[in-house]
Design a protein around this motif. Structure first.
Motif, PDB file in Angstrom:
ATOM      1  N   PHE B 258      47.944  42.976  49.680  1.00  0.00           N
ATOM      2  CA  PHE B 258      47.623  42.319  47.690  1.00  0.00           C
ATOM      3  C   PHE B 258      48.906  41.927  46.838  1.00  0.00           C
ATOM      4  N   ASP B 259      50.339  42.591  46.985  1.00  0.00           N
ATOM      5  CA  ASP B 259      51.460  42.553  46.549  1.00  0.00           C
ATOM      6  C   ASP B 259      52.093  41.689  47.338  1.00  0.00           C
ATOM      7  N   ILE B 260      51.863  41.805  48.515  1.00  0.00           N
ATOM      8  CA  ILE B 260      52.886  40.846  49.120  1.00  0.00           C
ATOM      9  C   ILE B 260      52.067  39.689  49.666  1.00  0.00           C
ATOM     10  N   VAL B 261      50.593  40.006  50.380  1.00  0.00           N
ATOM     11  CA  VAL B 261      50.279  37.890  50.696  1.00  0.00           C
ATOM     12  C   VAL B 261      49.950  37.420  49.772  1.00  0.00           C
ATOM     13  N   VAL B 262      49.119  37.724  49.138  1.00  0.00           N
ATOM     14  CA  VAL B 262      48.363  37.263  48.063  1.00  0.00           C
ATOM     15  C   VAL B 262      49.285  36.781  46.828  1.00  0.00           C
ATOM     16  N   GLN B 263      49.726  37.478  46.046  1.00  0.00           N
ATOM     17  CA  GLN B 263      50.610  37.650  45.463  1.00  0.00           C
ATOM     18  C   GLN B 263      51.570  36.242  45.311  1.00  0.00           C
ATOM     19  N   ILE B 264      52.723  36.566  46.836  1.00  0.00           N
ATOM     20  CA  ILE B 264      53.603  35.735  46.898  1.00  0.00           C
ATOM     21  C   ILE B 264      53.483  34.964  48.131  1.00  0.00           C
ATOM     22  N   TYR B 265      51.964  34.711  49.057  1.00  0.00           N
ATOM     23  CA  TYR B 265      51.901  34.088  49.622  1.00  0.00           C
ATOM     24  C   TYR B 265      50.676  32.957  49.306  1.00  0.00           C
ATOM     25  N   LEU B 266      49.561  33.079  48.747  1.00  0.00           N
ATOM     26  CA  LEU B 266      48.837  32.224  47.907  1.00  0.00           C
ATOM     27  C   LEU B 266      49.429  31.568  46.771  1.00  0.00           C
ATOM     28  N   PRO B 267      49.146  30.254  46.563  1.00  0.00           N
ATOM     29  CA  PRO B 267      49.340  29.422  45.445  1.00  0.00           C
ATOM     30  C   PRO B 267      48.311  29.766  44.231  1.00  0.00           C
ATOM     31  N   ASP B 270      50.119  29.959  38.255  1.00  0.00           N
ATOM     32  CA  ASP B 270      51.271  31.021  37.275  1.00  0.00           C
ATOM     33  C   ASP B 270      51.167  31.458  36.212  1.00  0.00           C
ATOM     34  N   SER B 271      50.234  31.650  35.293  1.00  0.00           N
ATOM     35  CA  SER B 271      49.025  32.226  34.319  1.00  0.00           C
ATOM     36  C   SER B 271      48.652  33.356  35.052  1.00  0.00           C
ATOM     37  N   TRP B 272      48.014  33.327  35.822  1.00  0.00           N
ATOM     38  CA  TRP B 272      47.141  34.795  36.700  1.00  0.00           C
ATOM     39  C   TRP B 272      47.927  35.835  36.706  1.00  0.00           C
ATOM     40  N   TYR B 273      49.846  35.644  36.682  1.00  0.00           N
ATOM     41  CA  TYR B 273      50.406  37.019  37.650  1.00  0.00           C
ATOM     42  C   TYR B 273      50.627  38.094  36.180  1.00  0.00           C
ATOM     43  N   GLN B 274      50.300  37.048  34.980  1.00  0.00           N
ATOM     44  CA  GLN B 274      50.761  38.889  33.777  1.00  0.00           C
ATOM     45  C   GLN B 274      49.070  39.550  33.714  1.00  0.00           C
ATOM     46  N   ILE B 275      47.727  38.675  33.420  1.00  0.00           N
ATOM     47  CA  ILE B 275      46.644  39.429  33.277  1.00  0.00           C
ATOM     48  C   ILE B 275      45.444  39.885  34.271  1.00  0.00           C
ATOM     49  N   THR B 276      45.255  38.053  34.364  1.00  0.00           N
ATOM     50  CA  THR B 276      44.084  38.290  36.318  1.00  0.00           C
ATOM     51  C   THR B 276      44.271  39.336  36.986  1.00  0.00           C
ATOM     52  N   LEU B 277      45.385  39.038  37.534  1.00  0.00           N
ATOM     53  CA  LEU B 277      46.106  39.478  39.131  1.00  0.00           C
ATOM     54  C   LEU B 277      45.485  40.808  39.015  1.00  0.00           C
ATOM     55  N   PRO B 278      46.750  41.769  37.796  1.00  0.00           N
ATOM     56  CA  PRO B 278      46.473  43.241  37.544  1.00  0.00           C
ATOM     57  C   PRO B 278      45.105  43.853  38.082  1.00  0.00           C
ATOM     58  N   VAL B 279      44.185  42.981  36.969  1.00  0.00           N
ATOM     59  CA  VAL B 279      42.546  43.211  36.920  1.00  0.00           C
ATOM     60  C   VAL B 279      41.828  43.099  38.473  1.00  0.00           C
ATOM     61  N   VAL B 280      41.856  42.297  38.998  1.00  0.00           N
ATOM     62  CA  VAL B 280      41.975  42.050  40.281  1.00  0.00           C
ATOM     63  C   VAL B 280      42.072  42.902  41.341  1.00  0.00           C
ATOM     64  N   ARG B 281      43.280  42.974  41.152  1.00  0.00           N
ATOM     65  CA  ARG B 281      43.539  44.125  41.588  1.00  0.00           C
ATOM     66  C   ARG B 281      43.216  45.120  42.257  1.00  0.00           C
ATOM     67  N   GLU B 282      42.826  46.020  40.600  1.00  0.00           N
ATOM     68  CA  GLU B 282      41.978  47.251  39.795  1.00  0.00           C
ATOM     69  C   GLU B 282      40.828  47.266  40.599  1.00  0.00           C
ATOM     70  N   MET B 283      40.191  45.844  39.896  1.00  0.00           N
ATOM     71  CA  MET B 283      38.491  45.400  40.628  1.00  0.00           C
ATOM     72  C   MET B 283      38.741  46.080  42.257  1.00  0.00           C
ATOM     73  N   VAL B 284      39.725  45.395  43.290  1.00  0.00           N
ATOM     74  CA  VAL B 284      39.298  45.339  44.732  1.00  0.00           C
ATOM     75  C   VAL B 284      39.613  46.141  45.707  1.00  0.00           C
ATOM     76  N   PHE B 285      40.066  47.275  44.618  1.00  0.00           N
ATOM     77  CA  PHE B 285      40.724  48.137  45.183  1.00  0.00           C
ATOM     78  C   PHE B 285      39.991  48.867  45.001  1.00  0.00           C
ATOM     79  N   GLY B 286      39.036  49.012  43.165  1.00  0.00           N
ATOM     80  CA  GLY B 286      38.294  49.865  43.629  1.00  0.00           C
ATOM     81  C   GLY B 286      36.469  49.927  44.979  1.00  0.00           C
ATOM     82  N   ALA B 287      36.782  48.937  44.830  1.00  0.00           N
ATOM     83  CA  ALA B 287      35.177  47.861  45.822  1.00  0.00           C
ATOM     84  C   ALA B 287      35.652  48.090  46.947  1.00  0.00           C
ATOM     85  N   MET B 288      36.613  48.097  47.655  1.00  0.00           N
ATOM     86  CA  MET B 288      37.059  48.376  49.331  1.00  0.00           C
ATOM     87  C   MET B 288      36.926  50.229  49.397  1.00  0.00           C
ATOM     88  N   LEU B 289      37.526  50.699  47.931  1.00  0.00           N
ATOM     89  CA  LEU B 289      37.204  52.332  47.649  1.00  0.00           C
ATOM     90  C   LEU B 289      36.181  52.632  48.709  1.00  0.00           C
TER      91      LEU B 289
END
Ligand SMILES: Nc1ncnc2c1ncn2[C@@H]1O[C@H](COP(=O)(O)OP(=O)(O)OP(=O)(O)O)[C@@H](O)[C@H]1O
Ligand SMILES: [Mg+2]
Lengths: 230, 316
Positions: B258-267, B270-289
């Motif tokens: 998430f922090d390397i591949v998705v955040q750095i290499y996926l286009p 910019d507006s996603w980085y502040q709010i959307t991505l951290p939320v998506v990150r927690e959701m994806v982690f929860g789902a994976m768990l």
């Protein structure tokens, strides 16, 4: 070997063992008694897992009344509880190996002896202990305690729930352990007949109080009944 | 050799992922082997971070000492303070069951967070405090230096976990986790072993926090939110504690992806980085768990260990 002087113990607010005196030497000593009489409580107290409320406990000339259970175990008291005597997520072999963390003899020598005594568990050495049958896990629990090279072994109803065939062979093994390894044994048991066959001396517990200590050879039904207070 | 491909952003992301792996390795010992569910990870991380900050910033170090000595002393202080805190928490939770341990450790993390916020005189409160970098290799050189140090720490932690896995001590830890009352009659001081395990793990997490403070140049309460604990936990559970590499693989598959591949290499916009991505990150982690617990409760590397270990024991 083990001397208990006026020991009292129990659980938060309830005294189960009431002022018990006991002196066990190089022998097989049976503790009889009905359900709830306090046999397991007594053995757990001797294993130092339940604190003494009063009284003194001496083992091989040392006062162990206040020491934690790992110290008494390290000094040679092996304990096999009535239930939960194994580590379910470890294999049989790992269960035996955790027993061998104390003592100086080679782990493999001890393992060979234990497997000679209980060949069945040798065949299942790589099975997870949690998947063993009741009888097999008793043997593993007992084997693990023997791996500790104990001087005194506390066995809490080792044959409860076993098929009659296993019961007989288990009692034979208890005798054999005592004879060949010079280990004293305190055995809690419901089955008076069987216990009298293997034990040198017996005591009957009733509501935490002990009857007179009797030689197994001259125990009569009357004396037993008196102990059970039937 | 050109290091242009290593952007500052990538170095920082690698550093965070490495720190997460390191903490997951310490959690591996505590939770994976000894069965102590430590949910206060970020508390130890934060305590290390703030101890370093308070020492380096609030002590009037004489100029004659230079930059390095105060740095080393403050780092040591972070390690010692977190080790002591770990022992205290370990002692406090030693008699509690799983739920009690969860609440106790979570509570500890909350206390650290609240103190960071409220003790403004020491911590700078919500605004936090800046810490300077004691080494002088230039901006990028410094980042690479701290990344290297973190990687070294991770390698050391992984090596230690590997050693423990193969030792009687490791087997004893598993025994304690499985059936503690019985483990007490094995002749080894289980209570002391649990305490020292907690002290070592906490000190490790605290050291990672302190290094993080230096790399980040800034210490503030937003760095010590529950996401830190979650990332470590999810990574370890995903990879599983059955094998030494569980923590590494698990964290790479979660925080790494998430922090390397998705955040750095996926286009991504910019507006996603502040709010959307951290939320998506927690959701994806929860789902994976949830998926892992459903399909591979021992982690993706789950049952492989048993066979290997057993085969080795069988030969012995
Ligand atoms: N953890 C506990 N807390 C409170 N009371 C307990 C606890 N464990 C046992 N007791 C009580 O102590 C008494 C003695 O129990 P103990 O288990 O020693 O009996 P026992 O002789 O081993 O019985 P059994 O033959 O059924 O195993 C019982 O009345 C039991 O209810
Ligand atoms: Mg009982």
């Amino acid at each position: 070997m083990l001397d208990a002087k006026g020991i009292c113990s129990g659980y938060r607010g309830v005294t189960v063992i009431k002022s018990l005196d006991l002196s066990v030497g190089r022998e097989v000593f049976a503790v009889l008694g009905a359900n709830g009489a306090g046999k397991s409580t007594l053995l757990a107290t001797l294993a130092r897992l339940i604190p003494l409320m009063s009284g003194e406990l001496w083992f091989q000339g040392e006062d162990i009344s206040r020491v934690p259970s790992w110290v008494s175990a390290a000094r040679g008291i092996g304990y096999v509880p009535q239930e939960k005597g194994i580590f379910p997520g470890l294999t049989v072999l790992e269960n035996l190996y955790v027993g061998a963390m104390i003592g100086s003899r080679s782990r493999e020598d001890r393992l060979d002896e234990v497997i000679e005594l209980f060949p069945d568990i040798g065949e299942r050495r790589n099975q997870l202990a949690g998947t063993l049958s009741g009888g097999e896990s008793r043997m593993v629990a007992c084997g693990r305690a023997l791996m500790q090279d104990p001087r005194l072994l506390l066995l809490d109803e080792p044959t409860a729930g076993l098929a009659p065939k296993y019961v007989d062979s288990f009692f034979d093994k208890i005798r054999e352990i005592h004879r060949t390894r010079d280990v004293s044994i305190i055995l809690a048991e419901q089955n008076a007949t069987k216990a009298l066959e293997v034990a040198d001396r017996v005591v009957v517990l009733s509501l935490g109080e002990a009857s007179a200590i009797m030689d197994a050879a001259d125990v009569t039904t009357e004396k037993l009944k008196e102990g059970y207070r039937i | 050799m050109s290091l242009d491909w290593l952007s500052a952003f990538l170095i920082y992301a690698l550093f965070t992922v490495a720190g997460t792996v390191g903490m997951a390795q310490f959690l591996h010992l505590q939770m994976g082997l000894a069965g102590i569910g430590n949910f206060g990870i970020v508390g130890f991380f934060g305590l290390g971070m703030y101890t370093y900050g308070v020492f380096i910033r609030r002590i009037p170090w004489p100029d004659a000492m230079g930059d390095i000595l105060p740095f080393v002393i403050s780092m040591l202080a972070a390690v010692v303070v977190t080790a002591l805190a770990g022992m205290l928490i370990g002692w406090f939770i030693s008699d509690l069951d799983g739920d009690g341990v969860l609440v106790g450790t979570l509570g500890f993390a909350t206390v650290v967070y609240s103190l960071a916020l409220s003790e403004k005189r020491w911590t700078g409160g919500a605004e936090g405090m800046a810490v300077t970098d004691p080494v002088g290799f230039g901006t990028k050189g410094n980042s690479l230096f701290w990344l290297g140090l973190m990687l070294l720490l991770v390698v050391a932690a992984t090596y230690y976990v590997a050693r423990v896995h193969r030792s009687p001590y490791g087997r004893l830890l598993v025994a304690i986790g499985q059936n503690e009352p019985l483990a007490r009659s094995l002749g080894k001081p289980t209570f002391g072993i649990k305490l020292s395990l907690f002290a070592i793990g906490s000190a490790g997490m605290g050291l990672i926090g302190a290094i993080f403070a230096v790399m980040n140049h800034f210490i503030r309460p937003t760095e010590i939110g529950i996401e830190v604990t979650l990332a470590v936990m999810v990574g370890l559970v995903l990879g599983g504690s059955a094998r030494v590499w569980g923590a590494v693989v698990g964290v790479l598959l979660t925080a790494g992806l998430f922090d390397i591949v998705v955040q750095i290499y996926l286009p991504l916009p910019d507006s996603w980085y502040q709010i959307t991505l951290p939320v998506v990150r927690e959701m994806v982690f929860g789902a994976m768990l949830i998926l892992v617990l459903l399909w591979r409760p021992l982690g993706v590397l789950g049952d492989m260990r048993r066979d290997k270990l057993v085969a080795r024991l069988g030969r012995g």
